[in-house]
Design a protein around this motif. Sequence first.
Motif, PDB file in Angstrom:
ATOM      1  N   ASP A  98      -3.504 -37.479 -21.339  1.00  0.00           N
ATOM      2  CA  ASP A  98      -3.800 -38.647 -20.512  1.00  0.00           C
ATOM      3  C   ASP A  98      -3.296 -38.454 -19.087  1.00  0.00           C
ATOM      4  O   ASP A  98      -3.926 -38.906 -18.122  1.00  0.00           O
ATOM      5  N   SER A  99      -2.183 -37.770 -18.934  1.00  0.00           N
ATOM      6  CA  SER A  99      -1.648 -37.474 -17.595  1.00  0.00           C
ATOM      7  C   SER A  99      -2.601 -36.566 -16.838  1.00  0.00           C
ATOM      8  O   SER A  99      -2.848 -36.770 -15.637  1.00  0.00           O
ATOM      9  N   LYS A 100      -3.137 -35.563 -17.538  1.00  0.00           N
ATOM     10  CA  LYS A 100      -4.098 -34.648 -16.904  1.00  0.00           C
ATOM     11  C   LYS A 100      -5.370 -35.387 -16.509  1.00  0.00           C
ATOM     12  O   LYS A 100      -5.934 -35.139 -15.449  1.00  0.00           O
ATOM     13  N   THR A 101      -5.812 -36.315 -17.348  1.00  0.00           N
ATOM     14  CA  THR A 101      -7.011 -37.088 -17.042  1.00  0.00           C
ATOM     15  C   THR A 101      -6.789 -38.016 -15.858  1.00  0.00           C
ATOM     16  O   THR A 101      -7.628 -38.096 -14.957  1.00  0.00           O
ATOM     17  N   LYS A 102      -5.669 -38.696 -15.840  1.00  0.00           N
ATOM     18  CA  LYS A 102      -5.402 -39.703 -14.815  1.00  0.00           C
ATOM     19  C   LYS A 102      -4.964 -39.097 -13.476  1.00  0.00           C
ATOM     20  O   LYS A 102      -5.377 -39.574 -12.419  1.00  0.00           O
ATOM     21  N   PHE A 103      -4.123 -38.053 -13.531  1.00  0.00           N
ATOM     22  CA  PHE A 103      -3.546 -37.510 -12.300  1.00  0.00           C
ATOM     23  C   PHE A 103      -3.929 -36.060 -12.007  1.00  0.00           C
ATOM     24  O   PHE A 103      -3.542 -35.514 -10.975  1.00  0.00           O
ATOM     25  N   GLY A 104      -4.660 -35.429 -12.922  1.00  0.00           N
ATOM     26  CA  GLY A 104      -5.089 -34.057 -12.698  1.00  0.00           C
ATOM     27  C   GLY A 104      -4.018 -33.012 -12.966  1.00  0.00           C
ATOM     28  O   GLY A 104      -4.192 -31.844 -12.623  1.00  0.00           O
ATOM     29  N   LYS A 105      -2.900 -33.415 -13.555  1.00  0.00           N
ATOM     30  CA  LYS A 105      -1.844 -32.457 -13.915  1.00  0.00           C
ATOM     31  C   LYS A 105      -1.066 -32.986 -15.099  1.00  0.00           C
ATOM     32  O   LYS A 105      -1.083 -34.179 -15.384  1.00  0.00           O
ATOM     33  N   GLY A 106      -0.394 -32.065 -15.788  1.00  0.00           N
ATOM     34  CA  GLY A 106       0.366 -32.420 -16.972  1.00  0.00           C
ATOM     35  C   GLY A 106       1.544 -33.324 -16.651  1.00  0.00           C
ATOM     36  O   GLY A 106       1.983 -33.422 -15.500  1.00  0.00           O
ATOM     37  N   PHE A 107       2.087 -33.953 -17.676  1.00  0.00           N
ATOM     38  CA  PHE A 107       3.170 -34.921 -17.514  1.00  0.00           C
ATOM     39  C   PHE A 107       4.375 -34.319 -16.798  1.00  0.00           C
ATOM     40  O   PHE A 107       4.967 -34.949 -15.922  1.00  0.00           O
ATOM     41  N   ALA A 108       4.748 -33.099 -17.153  1.00  0.00           N
ATOM     42  CA  ALA A 108       5.939 -32.472 -16.566  1.00  0.00           C
ATOM     43  C   ALA A 108       5.793 -32.258 -15.061  1.00  0.00           C
ATOM     44  O   ALA A 108       6.783 -32.242 -14.341  1.00  0.00           O
ATOM     45  N   ALA A 109       4.573 -32.107 -14.575  1.00  0.00           N
ATOM     46  CA  ALA A 109       4.337 -31.846 -13.155  1.00  0.00           C
ATOM     47  C   ALA A 109       4.205 -33.123 -12.316  1.00  0.00           C
ATOM     48  O   ALA A 109       4.095 -33.049 -11.093  1.00  0.00           O
ATOM     49  N   LEU A 110       4.215 -34.281 -12.959  1.00  0.00           N
ATOM     50  CA  LEU A 110       4.067 -35.538 -12.233  1.00  0.00           C
ATOM     51  C   LEU A 110       5.332 -35.889 -11.460  1.00  0.00           C
ATOM     52  O   LEU A 110       6.425 -35.455 -11.810  1.00  0.00           O
ATOM     53  N   ASP A 111       5.166 -36.708 -10.410  1.00  0.00           N
ATOM     54  CA  ASP A 111       6.347 -37.202  -9.707  1.00  0.00           C
ATOM     55  C   ASP A 111       6.939 -38.352 -10.527  1.00  0.00           C
ATOM     56  O   ASP A 111       6.293 -38.868 -11.440  1.00  0.00           O
ATOM     57  N   PRO A 112       8.186 -38.753 -10.241  1.00  0.00           N
ATOM     58  CA  PRO A 112       8.844 -39.769 -11.073  1.00  0.00           C
ATOM     59  C   PRO A 112       8.062 -41.082 -11.226  1.00  0.00           C
ATOM     60  O   PRO A 112       8.012 -41.648 -12.324  1.00  0.00           O
ATOM     61  N   ALA A 113       7.435 -41.560 -10.168  1.00  0.00           N
ATOM     62  CA  ALA A 113       6.674 -42.814 -10.259  1.00  0.00           C
ATOM     63  C   ALA A 113       5.472 -42.660 -11.200  1.00  0.00           C
ATOM     64  O   ALA A 113       5.154 -43.574 -11.967  1.00  0.00           O
ATOM     65  N   GLN A 114       4.816 -41.514 -11.148  1.00  0.00           N
ATOM     66  CA  GLN A 114       3.672 -41.273 -12.023  1.00  0.00           C
ATOM     67  C   GLN A 114       4.119 -41.139 -13.485  1.00  0.00           C
ATOM     68  O   GLN A 114       3.432 -41.617 -14.393  1.00  0.00           O
TER      69      GLN A 114
END
Length: 176
Positions: A98-114
Amino acid sequence: MKRREAIQRAALMMGGVLSAPTLAGAMGRVINTGPGVAVSPEQEALLAEVADVIIPTTTTPGAKAAGAEKFIVRVMRDCYPQADQEQFYTGLAKLDGDSKTKFGKGFAALDPAQKIDMVRQTMTTDKPFFLRMKELTTTGYFTSEIGATKALEYLPIPGQFNGCMPMKPGQKTWAI
């Protein structure tokens, strides 16, 4: 006080009752003698990231620093049947997908707010996974050395019991 009683009291202080497998895992027992799900280093790292959103580093170390992901992997392997393990790790993979779908990257690569946004979304879209993840994270954290000594007030050799003691301003809750 016996360790089992201490863990049960800690669970009540955390706002609920621990499931039987988590309680057994906190006490170091192995109740699943059947096959288990193999966990990759990537999955373990992802568990650490999700746990760190649930209990982040503030003035005290967070769940990642306490090694909560290692507790989660051990308890899932040793205390939950294979079907529950598969369901849990499917939920973890769904969060990453879902993180890849929503933000284009995996959960571990997201910033804290994401990351916070994705965990909030998971609270509603995959509540069973989130509740189990939260239970395992809080239990792993508060039964770790860091959780018991840095986040809670710890007295290794307790003295006299005083049931009604005023707490000093800013004093941490006592560890059991």
